[in-house]
Motif scaffolding. Sequence first.
Motif, mmCIF file in Angstrom:
data_model
loop_
_atom_site.group_PDB
_atom_site.id
_atom_site.type_symbol
_atom_site.label_atom_id
_atom_site.label_comp_id
_atom_site.label_asym_id
_atom_site.label_seq_id
_atom_site.Cartn_x
_atom_site.Cartn_y
_atom_site.Cartn_z
ATOM 1 N N ILE A 97 0.851 -1.193 0.000
ATOM 2 C CA ILE A 97 0.000 0.000 0.000
ATOM 3 C C ILE A 97 0.882 1.236 0.000
ATOM 4 O O ILE A 97 1.642 1.478 0.942
ATOM 5 N N PHE A 98 0.827 1.997 -1.075
ATOM 6 C CA PHE A 98 1.562 3.256 -1.161
ATOM 7 C C PHE A 98 0.724 4.317 -0.452
ATOM 8 O O PHE A 98 -0.445 4.521 -0.777
ATOM 9 N N TRP A 99 1.366 5.042 0.442
ATOM 10 C CA TRP A 99 0.659 5.687 1.539
ATOM 11 C C TRP A 99 1.410 6.950 1.935
ATOM 12 O O TRP A 99 2.545 7.175 1.488
ATOM 13 N N ALA A 100 0.819 7.814 2.747
ATOM 14 C CA ALA A 100 1.502 9.030 3.198
ATOM 15 C C ALA A 100 0.950 9.471 4.551
ATOM 16 O O ALA A 100 -0.234 9.274 4.844
ATOM 17 N N THR A 101 1.804 10.069 5.364
ATOM 18 C CA THR A 101 1.370 10.531 6.687
ATOM 19 C C THR A 101 0.406 11.713 6.586
ATOM 20 O O THR A 101 -0.394 11.942 7.482
ATOM 21 N N TRP A 102 0.488 12.467 5.481
ATOM 22 C CA TRP A 102 -0.359 13.653 5.302
ATOM 23 C C TRP A 102 -1.666 13.340 4.565
ATOM 24 O O TRP A 102 -2.489 14.224 4.340
ATOM 25 N N CYS A 103 -1.859 12.079 4.212
ATOM 26 C CA CYS A 103 -3.010 11.666 3.395
ATOM 27 C C CYS A 103 -4.225 11.353 4.284
ATOM 28 O O CYS A 103 -4.179 10.431 5.106
ATOM 29 N N GLY A 104 -5.297 12.120 4.099
ATOM 30 C CA GLY A 104 -6.503 11.920 4.901
ATOM 31 C C GLY A 104 -7.151 10.561 4.668
ATOM 32 O O GLY A 104 -7.595 9.898 5.609
ATOM 33 N N PHE A 105 -7.219 10.133 3.406
ATOM 34 C CA PHE A 105 -7.798 8.823 3.090
ATOM 35 C C PHE A 105 -6.970 7.692 3.701
ATOM 36 O O PHE A 105 -7.508 6.673 4.129
ATOM 37 N N CYS A 106 -5.646 7.896 3.732
ATOM 38 C CA CYS A 106 -4.763 6.875 4.321
ATOM 39 C C CYS A 106 -5.049 6.725 5.811
ATOM 40 O O CYS A 106 -5.086 5.605 6.337
ATOM 41 N N ALA A 107 -5.249 7.855 6.494
ATOM 42 C CA ALA A 107 -5.545 7.823 7.929
ATOM 43 C C ALA A 107 -6.879 7.116 8.175
ATOM 44 O O ALA A 107 -7.007 6.308 9.110
ATOM 45 N N LYS A 108 -7.868 7.402 7.331
ATOM 46 C CA LYS A 108 -9.178 6.770 7.479
ATOM 47 C C LYS A 108 -9.093 5.269 7.228
ATOM 48 O O LYS A 108 -9.757 4.468 7.887
ATOM 49 N N GLU A 109 -8.250 4.885 6.281
ATOM 50 C CA GLU A 109 -8.132 3.476 5.915
ATOM 51 C C GLU A 109 -7.425 2.652 6.995
ATOM 52 O O GLU A 109 -7.616 1.427 7.060
ATOM 53 N N LEU A 110 -6.624 3.291 7.826
ATOM 54 C CA LEU A 110 -5.858 2.566 8.844
ATOM 55 C C LEU A 110 -6.748 1.699 9.738
ATOM 56 O O LEU A 110 -6.363 0.597 10.119
ATOM 57 N N GLU A 111 -7.934 2.210 10.083
ATOM 58 C CA GLU A 111 -8.816 1.428 10.960
ATOM 59 C C GLU A 111 -9.260 0.132 10.292
ATOM 60 O O GLU A 111 -9.405 -0.894 10.954
ATOM 61 N N TYR A 112 -9.470 0.191 8.971
ATOM 62 C CA TYR A 112 -9.826 -1.030 8.233
ATOM 63 C C TYR A 112 -8.613 -1.955 8.132
ATOM 64 O O TYR A 112 -8.733 -3.176 8.269
ATOM 65 N N LEU A 113 -7.452 -1.365 7.887
ATOM 66 C CA LEU A 113 -6.232 -2.154 7.722
ATOM 67 C C LEU A 113 -5.871 -2.904 8.999
ATOM 68 O O LEU A 113 -5.436 -4.053 8.947
ATOM 69 N N GLU A 114 -6.020 -2.239 10.125
ATOM 70 C CA GLU A 114 -5.681 -2.878 11.408
ATOM 71 C C GLU A 114 -6.495 -4.156 11.592
ATOM 72 O O GLU A 114 -5.956 -5.203 11.962
#
Length: 202
Positions: A97-114
């Motif tokens: 998963i190509f990702w970024a600390t500043w990416c809002g969608f990435c932060a939202k997706e973390l809960e699903y990924l966990e």
Amino acid sequence: MENQQSANSNETKASFKIKALFLVIVLSFIAVVAYGSFTQSSDQEGLDIDADKNNQEDKQVEQEKASDRELDFTAEDMDGNQFALSSFKGQKPVMIIFWATWCGFCAKELEYLEGFVKEHSQEIEVVLIPGGEVKTTIEEYISAVDTKIRILLDERREIWNQYLIRGTPSHFVIGKNGELITALPGLATLDNLETMFSMLAN
């Protein structure tokens, strides 16, 4: 009297000829229109067949591009351990998963990924690759969100460029044999993650 009857007879014949000529013109027009419609329909069917053929060829070209793409890479994770994609070949599929600390969608997706990683950690390796970010920035982010998902460093965006990444998050599932199974740009819900995972069984 005879002249009058003769004149009437001539008028009748002329009227009949005009009506007959008109009927021939109408029938000819109908025939031309019908033929034109048939020809247009046949041409359209031909165009539709050509369009379908072109679409299939485009899909085939994209699949060939994906197959030809060099997928393997090595990188260091946040703990200083080396990660080599090729080391999982024959062992375990990998979700990148190509990702970024500043990416809002990435932060939202973390809960699903966990939840996804917790459920499938023995069946698939999941790694996050932030591009162009230094280790200290990522460490601060990890501390704030408390994620345990493995993160690989790519400060020069070498892996990002290799995979032609243009937006985050972007997902790639690599099969056990090292082939690209599927790719998904944008936010992935838990259902999306499970769907990509299910493709490994096909």
